[in-house]
Design a protein around this motif. Structure first.
Motif, PDB file in Angstrom:
ATOM      1  N   ASN A 259       1.854   5.532   0.836  1.00  0.00           N
ATOM      2  CA  ASN A 259       2.290   6.836   1.326  1.00  0.00           C
ATOM      3  C   ASN A 259       1.116   7.794   1.273  1.00  0.00           C
ATOM      4  O   ASN A 259       0.016   7.447   0.851  1.00  0.00           O
ATOM      5  N   SER A 260       1.361   8.993   1.722  1.00  0.00           N
ATOM      6  CA  SER A 260       0.260   9.940   1.890  1.00  0.00           C
ATOM      7  C   SER A 260      -0.396  10.341   0.578  1.00  0.00           C
ATOM      8  O   SER A 260      -1.534  10.815   0.575  1.00  0.00           O
ATOM      9  N   SER A 261       0.291  10.153  -0.553  1.00  0.00           N
ATOM     10  CA  SER A 261      -0.273  10.603  -1.833  1.00  0.00           C
ATOM     11  C   SER A 261      -1.075   9.519  -2.536  1.00  0.00           C
ATOM     12  O   SER A 261      -1.717   9.787  -3.539  1.00  0.00           O
ATOM     13  N   VAL A 262      -1.031   8.300  -2.024  1.00  0.00           N
ATOM     14  CA  VAL A 262      -1.747   7.202  -2.662  1.00  0.00           C
ATOM     15  C   VAL A 262      -2.647   6.530  -1.633  1.00  0.00           C
ATOM     16  O   VAL A 262      -2.207   6.189  -0.539  1.00  0.00           O
ATOM     17  N   GLU A 263      -3.898   6.350  -1.979  1.00  0.00           N
ATOM     18  CA  GLU A 263      -4.849   5.695  -1.076  1.00  0.00           C
ATOM     19  C   GLU A 263      -5.278   4.361  -1.676  1.00  0.00           C
ATOM     20  O   GLU A 263      -5.792   4.305  -2.788  1.00  0.00           O
ATOM     21  N   LEU A 264      -5.033   3.294  -0.964  1.00  0.00           N
ATOM     22  CA  LEU A 264      -5.520   1.998  -1.401  1.00  0.00           C
ATOM     23  C   LEU A 264      -6.987   1.840  -1.032  1.00  0.00           C
ATOM     24  O   LEU A 264      -7.465   2.443  -0.067  1.00  0.00           O
ATOM     25  N   GLU A 265      -7.679   1.019  -1.800  1.00  0.00           N
ATOM     26  CA  GLU A 265      -9.043   0.678  -1.425  1.00  0.00           C
ATOM     27  C   GLU A 265      -9.029   0.003  -0.052  1.00  0.00           C
ATOM     28  O   GLU A 265      -8.146  -0.822   0.224  1.00  0.00           O
ATOM     29  N   PRO A 266      -9.957   0.342   0.832  1.00  0.00           N
ATOM     30  CA  PRO A 266      -9.953  -0.245   2.179  1.00  0.00           C
ATOM     31  C   PRO A 266      -9.908  -1.769   2.179  1.00  0.00           C
ATOM     32  O   PRO A 266      -9.208  -2.374   2.995  1.00  0.00           O
ATOM     33  N   LYS A 267     -10.639  -2.395   1.252  1.00  0.00           N
ATOM     34  CA  LYS A 267     -10.654  -3.858   1.202  1.00  0.00           C
ATOM     35  C   LYS A 267      -9.282  -4.400   0.802  1.00  0.00           C
ATOM     36  O   LYS A 267      -8.822  -5.424   1.323  1.00  0.00           O
TER      37      LYS A 267
END
Length: 378
Positions: A322-330
């Motif tokens: 969701n917009s509040s959590v960013e996963l590592e691109p890899k």
């Protein structure tokens, strides 16, 4: 030949015994057809006598007396291919099938193994023969070669069933239980799949499961009904749902030498009555169906609506996306590959299934041989 198709009927949440009289008006439409079919989305039995299977959704069972509502309609065929057919294991599912068979109904979509579950209903009149093949998505309780259950979708099995019907001189019709629940539009993949069934030789595809009506189209002059909505499915008083839960339509399929034509018969139901819509209400419903059918013809438009739907439902399945959590691109790339690379998707899905079924030790039996073959010695 006229065949009336109705969708999901379930008494699993009904808090008081339903009345046969509630189907009095609708039953006239069943009698007007040469043949008819509906999908039973619970099994019959006493809840305290059976153990529910482990699954993510509810386990549906109802008192055997509820079958009297089905008897009021007198369908030719009852389908059991759905995500509740084996909710309490093998015995009550097969007992439910036996009960319906003894009442004179053809029963499809469930059996002692996958081959039996895929056996079609054969309907014949005036030299026209039809094979109705009931199939459901692979949620819980599907059959395999050695286990009783429902007719879980396998492309090879569907292809075999379609070809077998045609070789026997019958027109194959897919009665499919699947799709995204509560989404008023089919997904792009469902459009691709149902059209593929037509390419394989199906004379029509009639679908349900979504708990709301979806639209329809004619592909190669052949009808595809994406979802008829609920037929009769009462929620407990503690639950609420959008208005589309209580609306749906039956499909009267007229089969002639030149092909199939579908007539939509909309209705509204509540706990006390099932009523086919007439006059202005009927026209308003049909206008709504035309509106939600329009995007199906445009691949890009349908994909854009599915993107919107995915943004609504995606967080409920993957709360960390969701917009509040960013996963590592890899990490995001790896996750994407697990779903969209067919080989990865098959392996990861099987890995999850092994753990769900508690077969880890059994699955490890081949490890040594696989590792030996990984080290080729020439």
């Amino acid at each position: 030949m006229k065949i009336l198709f109705a969708a999901d009927v379930s008494f699993g949440f009904v808090e008081s015994r339903p009345s046969e009289a509630m189907m009095e008006q609708t039953a006239q439409y069943f009698r007007a057809a040469d043949f008819s079919i509906l999908n039973l989305e619970n099994i019959f039995g006493k809840k305290e006598e059976h153990t529910p299977i482990l699954k993510s959704g509810p386990n549906l069972i109802s008192d055997e007396q509820s079958v009297e509502v089905i008897d009021a309609l007198k369908p030719t065929v009852v389908g059991l291919a759905n995500n509740h057919g084996r909710d309490f294991g093998e015995a009550p599912m097969l007992a439910t099938k036996d009960l319906l068979l003894k009442k004179g109904y053809q029963v499809i979509g469930a059996g002692k193994n996958i081959e039996e579950a895929y056996q079609p209903a054969i309907l014949e009149k005036d030299g026209v023969k039809v094979a109705i093949i009931a199939v459901c998505e692979n949620e819980f309780g599907v059959a395999d070669t050695a286990q009783a259950g429902t007719a879980g979708y396998q492309l090879g099995m569907v292809t075999k069933a379609i070809f077998s019907a045609k070789e026997a001189g019958a027109l194959p019709i897919l009665y499919f239980h699947g799709g995204n629940e509560f989404n008023p539009l089919p997904s792009p993949k469902k459009k691709e799949l149902y059209r593929h069934f037509i390419d394989l030789g199906a004379a029509a595809v009639i679908a349900m499961h979504t708990h709301c009506p979806q639209g329809y189209e004619y592909y190669k002059k052949t009808p595809i009904i994406y979802s008829m909505g609920n037929f009769y499915f009462i929620l407990p008083s503690t639950h609420s749902a959008k208005p589309t839960w209580n609306f749906g339509y039956m499909t009267m399929l007229e089969i002639a030498a030149e092909g199939c034509k579908a007539e939509l018969l909309p209705y509204y139901f509540d706990a006390d009555q099932h009523s086919v819509l007439q006059g202005e209400k009927k026209q308003a419903f049909l206008d709504y169906i035309e509106e939600i059918s329009a995007p199906i013809a445009d691949d890009a438009e349908l994909q854009s609506y599915f993107d919107g739907w995915s943004m609504i439902m995606g967080p409920k399945y993957f709360g960390y996306l969701n917009s509040s959590v960013e996963l590592e691109p890899k990490e995001l790339a790896r996750m994407k590959n697990n779903f969209f690379c067919e080989a990865h998707d098959e392996m990861v899905g099987n890995y999850v299934r092994i753990h769900f079924e508690g077969r880890q030790e059994q699955a490890k039996e081949k490890l040594e041989q696989i590792q030996k073959w990984q080290n080729i010695v020439i």
